[in-house]
Scaffold this motif. Structure first.
Motif, PDB file in Angstrom:
ATOM      1  N   THR A 163      75.136 -88.318 -33.004  1.00 54.54           N
ATOM      2  CA  THR A 163      75.586 -89.167 -31.909  1.00 54.54           C
ATOM      3  C   THR A 163      77.079 -89.390 -31.962  1.00 54.54           C
ATOM      4  O   THR A 163      77.662 -89.828 -30.983  1.00 54.54           O
ATOM      5  CB  THR A 163      74.903 -90.550 -31.973  1.00 54.54           C
ATOM      6  OG1 THR A 163      75.276 -91.165 -33.197  1.00 54.54           O
ATOM      7  CG2 THR A 163      73.410 -90.443 -31.846  1.00 54.54           C
ATOM      8  N   GLY A 164      77.715 -89.142 -33.117  1.00 55.08           N
ATOM      9  CA  GLY A 164      79.133 -89.422 -33.259  1.00 55.08           C
ATOM     10  C   GLY A 164      79.401 -90.906 -33.463  1.00 55.08           C
ATOM     11  O   GLY A 164      80.537 -91.337 -33.496  1.00 55.08           O
ATOM     12  N   THR A 165      78.368 -91.699 -33.588  1.00 60.59           N
ATOM     13  CA  THR A 165      78.500 -93.134 -33.806  1.00 60.59           C
ATOM     14  C   THR A 165      77.393 -93.583 -34.748  1.00 60.59           C
ATOM     15  O   THR A 165      76.323 -92.980 -34.768  1.00 60.59           O
ATOM     16  CB  THR A 165      78.422 -93.900 -32.466  1.00 60.59           C
ATOM     17  OG1 THR A 165      78.573 -95.298 -32.722  1.00 60.59           O
ATOM     18  CG2 THR A 165      77.104 -93.683 -31.762  1.00 60.59           C
ATOM     19  N   PRO A 166      77.632 -94.643 -35.530  1.00 59.26           N
ATOM     20  CA  PRO A 166      76.598 -95.096 -36.448  1.00 59.26           C
ATOM     21  C   PRO A 166      75.481 -95.888 -35.783  1.00 59.26           C
ATOM     22  O   PRO A 166      74.481 -96.186 -36.420  1.00 59.26           O
ATOM     23  CB  PRO A 166      77.366 -95.962 -37.443  1.00 59.26           C
ATOM     24  CG  PRO A 166      78.529 -96.463 -36.675  1.00 59.26           C
ATOM     25  CD  PRO A 166      78.887 -95.351 -35.722  1.00 59.26           C
ATOM     26  N   ALA A 167      75.630 -96.219 -34.501  1.00 58.96           N
ATOM     27  CA  ALA A 167      74.613 -97.022 -33.826  1.00 58.96           C
ATOM     28  C   ALA A 167      74.701 -96.822 -32.323  1.00 58.96           C
ATOM     29  O   ALA A 167      75.751 -96.462 -31.797  1.00 58.96           O
ATOM     30  CB  ALA A 167      74.791 -98.493 -34.171  1.00 58.96           C
ATOM     31  N   LEU A 168      73.606 -97.046 -31.646  1.00 60.32           N
ATOM     32  CA  LEU A 168      73.577 -97.001 -30.192  1.00 60.32           C
ATOM     33  C   LEU A 168      72.380 -97.783 -29.699  1.00 60.32           C
ATOM     34  O   LEU A 168      71.466 -98.078 -30.474  1.00 60.32           O
ATOM     35  CB  LEU A 168      73.524 -95.556 -29.680  1.00 60.32           C
ATOM     36  CG  LEU A 168      72.281 -94.739 -30.016  1.00 60.32           C
ATOM     37  CD1 LEU A 168      71.405 -94.610 -28.786  1.00 60.32           C
ATOM     38  CD2 LEU A 168      72.669 -93.379 -30.505  1.00 60.32           C
ATOM     39  N   LEU A 169      72.381 -98.130 -28.440  1.00 61.35           N
ATOM     40  CA  LEU A 169      71.224 -98.782 -27.838  1.00 61.35           C
ATOM     41  C   LEU A 169      70.120 -97.740 -27.690  1.00 61.35           C
ATOM     42  O   LEU A 169      70.357 -96.653 -27.154  1.00 61.35           O
ATOM     43  CB  LEU A 169      71.565 -99.369 -26.476  1.00 61.35           C
ATOM     44  CG  LEU A 169      72.514-100.560 -26.489  1.00 61.35           C
ATOM     45  CD1 LEU A 169      72.929-100.918 -25.066  1.00 61.35           C
ATOM     46  CD2 LEU A 169      71.848-101.750 -27.167  1.00 61.35           C
ATOM     47  N   ALA A 170      68.925 -98.052 -28.159  1.00 61.39           N
ATOM     48  CA  ALA A 170      67.819 -97.092 -28.125  1.00 61.39           C
ATOM     49  C   ALA A 170      67.546 -96.591 -26.709  1.00 61.39           C
ATOM     50  O   ALA A 170      67.276 -95.405 -26.512  1.00 61.39           O
ATOM     51  CB  ALA A 170      66.564 -97.729 -28.721  1.00 61.39           C
ATOM     52  N   ALA A 171      67.643 -97.465 -25.736  1.00 66.82           N
ATOM     53  CA  ALA A 171      67.371 -97.069 -24.350  1.00 66.82           C
ATOM     54  C   ALA A 171      68.410 -96.088 -23.811  1.00 66.82           C
ATOM     55  O   ALA A 171      68.159 -95.400 -22.826  1.00 66.82           O
ATOM     56  CB  ALA A 171      67.302 -98.304 -23.456  1.00 66.82           C
ATOM     57  N   ASP A 172      69.584 -96.007 -24.466  1.00 69.12           N
ATOM     58  CA  ASP A 172      70.622 -95.068 -24.046  1.00 69.12           C
ATOM     59  C   ASP A 172      70.474 -93.697 -24.697  1.00 69.12           C
ATOM     60  O   ASP A 172      71.192 -92.759 -24.353  1.00 69.12           O
ATOM     61  CB  ASP A 172      72.016 -95.611 -24.385  1.00 69.12           C
ATOM     62  CG  ASP A 172      72.390 -96.816 -23.535  1.00 69.12           C
ATOM     63  OD1 ASP A 172      71.751 -97.022 -22.479  1.00 69.12           O
ATOM     64  OD2 ASP A 172      73.311 -97.551 -23.926  1.00 69.12           O
ATOM     65  N   ALA A 173      69.562 -93.561 -25.640  1.00 72.28           N
ATOM     66  CA  ALA A 173      69.345 -92.271 -26.309  1.00 72.28           C
ATOM     67  C   ALA A 173      68.770 -91.280 -25.299  1.00 72.28           C
ATOM     68  O   ALA A 173      67.976 -91.658 -24.433  1.00 72.28           O
ATOM     69  CB  ALA A 173      68.383 -92.430 -27.483  1.00 72.28           C
ATOM     70  N   PRO A 174      69.155 -90.019 -25.395  1.00 76.45           N
ATOM     71  CA  PRO A 174      68.618 -89.039 -24.444  1.00 76.45           C
ATOM     72  C   PRO A 174      67.129 -88.799 -24.658  1.00 76.45           C
ATOM     73  O   PRO A 174      66.650 -88.796 -25.796  1.00 76.45           O
ATOM     74  CB  PRO A 174      69.423 -87.774 -24.737  1.00 76.45           C
ATOM     75  CG  PRO A 174      69.982 -87.961 -26.102  1.00 76.45           C
ATOM     76  CD  PRO A 174      70.111 -89.427 -26.333  1.00 76.45           C
ATOM     77  N   ALA A 175      66.423 -88.611 -23.569  1.00 76.77           N
ATOM     78  CA  ALA A 175      64.991 -88.286 -23.641  1.00 76.77           C
ATOM     79  C   ALA A 175      64.832 -86.832 -24.063  1.00 76.77           C
ATOM     80  O   ALA A 175      65.747 -86.018 -23.896  1.00 76.77           O
ATOM     81  CB  ALA A 175      64.340 -88.514 -22.280  1.00 76.77           C
ATOM     82  N   ARG A 176      63.670 -86.513 -24.617  1.00 73.93           N
ATOM     83  CA  ARG A 176      63.378 -85.116 -24.950  1.00 73.93           C
ATOM     84  C   ARG A 176      63.509 -84.278 -23.693  1.00 73.93           C
ATOM     85  O   ARG A 176      63.072 -84.689 -22.611  1.00 73.93           O
ATOM     86  CB  ARG A 176      61.940 -84.970 -25.478  1.00 73.93           C
ATOM     87  CG  ARG A 176      61.818 -85.268 -26.906  1.00 73.93           C
ATOM     88  CD  ARG A 176      60.535 -84.896 -27.588  1.00 73.93           C
ATOM     89  NE  ARG A 176      59.389 -84.472 -26.835  1.00 73.93           N
ATOM     90  CZ  ARG A 176      58.173 -84.394 -27.361  1.00 73.93           C
ATOM     91  NH1 ARG A 176      57.965 -84.714 -28.614  1.00 73.93           N
ATOM     92  NH2 ARG A 176      57.170 -83.986 -26.637  1.00 73.93           N
ATOM     93  N   THR A 177      64.075 -83.098 -23.840  1.00 75.02           N
ATOM     94  CA  THR A 177      64.239 -82.238 -22.671  1.00 75.02           C
ATOM     95  C   THR A 177      62.915 -81.631 -22.237  1.00 75.02           C
ATOM     96  O   THR A 177      62.699 -81.390 -21.061  1.00 75.02           O
ATOM     97  CB  THR A 177      65.256 -81.117 -22.957  1.00 75.02           C
ATOM     98  OG1 THR A 177      64.863 -80.426 -24.130  1.00 75.02           O
ATOM     99  CG2 THR A 177      66.653 -81.691 -23.138  1.00 75.02           C
ATOM    100  N   LYS A 178      62.028 -81.392 -23.177  1.00 72.81           N
ATOM    101  CA  LYS A 178      60.690 -80.890 -22.866  1.00 72.81           C
ATOM    102  C   LYS A 178      59.730 -82.066 -23.009  1.00 72.81           C
ATOM    103  O   LYS A 178      59.586 -82.624 -24.095  1.00 72.81           O
ATOM    104  CB  LYS A 178      60.326 -79.759 -23.839  1.00 72.81           C
ATOM    105  CG  LYS A 178      59.033 -79.072 -23.535  1.00 72.81           C
ATOM    106  CD  LYS A 178      58.807 -77.911 -24.491  1.00 72.81           C
ATOM    107  CE  LYS A 178      57.482 -77.239 -24.204  1.00 72.81           C
ATOM    108  NZ  LYS A 178      57.188 -76.203 -25.186  1.00 72.81           N
ATOM    109  N   ALA A 179      59.088 -82.438 -21.920  1.00 71.80           N
ATOM    110  CA  ALA A 179      58.261 -83.648 -21.909  1.00 71.80           C
ATOM    111  C   ALA A 179      57.117 -83.606 -22.914  1.00 71.80           C
ATOM    112  O   ALA A 179      56.728 -84.625 -23.462  1.00 71.80           O
ATOM    113  CB  ALA A 179      57.727 -83.900 -20.509  1.00 71.80           C
ATOM    114  N   SER A 180      56.565 -82.415 -23.174  1.00 71.44           N
ATOM    115  CA  SER A 180      55.431 -82.303 -24.089  1.00 71.44           C
ATOM    116  C   SER A 180      55.419 -80.926 -24.733  1.00 71.44           C
ATOM    117  O   SER A 180      55.805 -79.940 -24.105  1.00 71.44           O
ATOM    118  CB  SER A 180      54.118 -82.517 -23.331  1.00 71.44           C
ATOM    119  OG  SER A 180      53.016 -82.240 -24.164  1.00 71.44           O
ATOM    120  N   ASN A 181      54.959 -80.865 -25.960  1.00 74.95           N
ATOM    121  CA  ASN A 181      54.753 -79.582 -26.627  1.00 74.95           C
ATOM    122  C   ASN A 181      53.371 -79.014 -26.351  1.00 74.95           C
ATOM    123  O   ASN A 181      53.090 -77.871 -26.696  1.00 74.95           O
ATOM    124  CB  ASN A 181      54.941 -79.734 -28.145  1.00 74.95           C
ATOM    125  CG  ASN A 181      56.377 -79.993 -28.503  1.00 74.95           C
ATOM    126  OD1 ASN A 181      57.282 -79.441 -27.891  1.00 74.95           O
ATOM    127  ND2 ASN A 181      56.596 -80.837 -29.487  1.00 74.95           N
TER     128      ASN A 181
END
Length: 187
Positions: free
Chosen positions: A33-51
């Motif tokens: 992330t380039g940072t030691p912390a971030l808001l969880a809701a700001d994390a990117p979603a998986r690009t593939k919804a399901s395996n």
């Protein structure tokens, strides 16, 4: 609150943001992330919804997984922030042979479905699933989103059984899931 937590990393001294970053990054940890912390809701979603292969992938449509642990290079266990909109399910009904799983409900009222019944959960509730234990999944039967923190280890050689569906999963040597019918025919 974040600033007061920053100062408690090693001592009770208050650190500036740059001092905090220097101390964290001095441990040679590579943060994607380039940072030691971030808001969880700001994390990117998986690009593939399901395996899952079709038709099973369609069953978890709408579910959003944000792989939080991966952002920080965690390799021994996974942490996912899962959002289940109304009508969504977390996964097929399943159990892991070697991996433990744990959930913590942050928001909403998902229904926990296990082999012996169902329990409606609420924010603050937790549940755990030891390797080889009861099969489980979550369903959102409400009109509001449900948000759950999912934590699981990444023990190699895991296998997943799905008692209600014609599918099984095996983790290969590279940590990727391989899916097959219960008779062993690959998807």
């Amino acid at each position: 609150m974040a600033k007061s937590l920053q100062g408690t990393i090693a001592t009770s001294e208050v650190l500036s943001e740059s001092q905090f970053s220097e101390r964290i990054f001095a441990k040679d940890t590579e943060y994607t992330t380039g940072t030691p912390a971030l808001l969880a809701a700001d994390a990117p979603a998986r690009t593939k919804a399901s395996n899952y292969p079709e038709p099973f992938a369609a069953l978890v449509a709408g579910r959003t997984k944000r792989p939080l642990g991966d952002l920080f290079g965690l390799t021994n266990f996974g942490v996912n922030l899962i959002c289940l909109p109304p009508g969504a399910i977390s996964a097929l009904h399943h159990r892991h042979l070697r991996q433990d799983e744990f959930i913590y409900v942050l928001d909403g009222r998902p229904t926990l479905c296990i082999d012996t019944g169902e329990t409606q959960l609420c924010p603050g509730m937790v549940s755990g699933f030891p390797a080889g234990g009861t099969a489980h999944h979550l369903e959102n039967r409400t009109a509001e989103d449900c948000v759950v923190l999912e934590i699981g280890d990444r023990t190699t050689g895991d296998q997943v059984s799905y008692p209600n569906d014609d599918i099984k999963a095996l983790m290969d040597e590279d940590g990727r899931w391989q899916y097959a019918h219960k008779d062993g025919t690959p998807y």
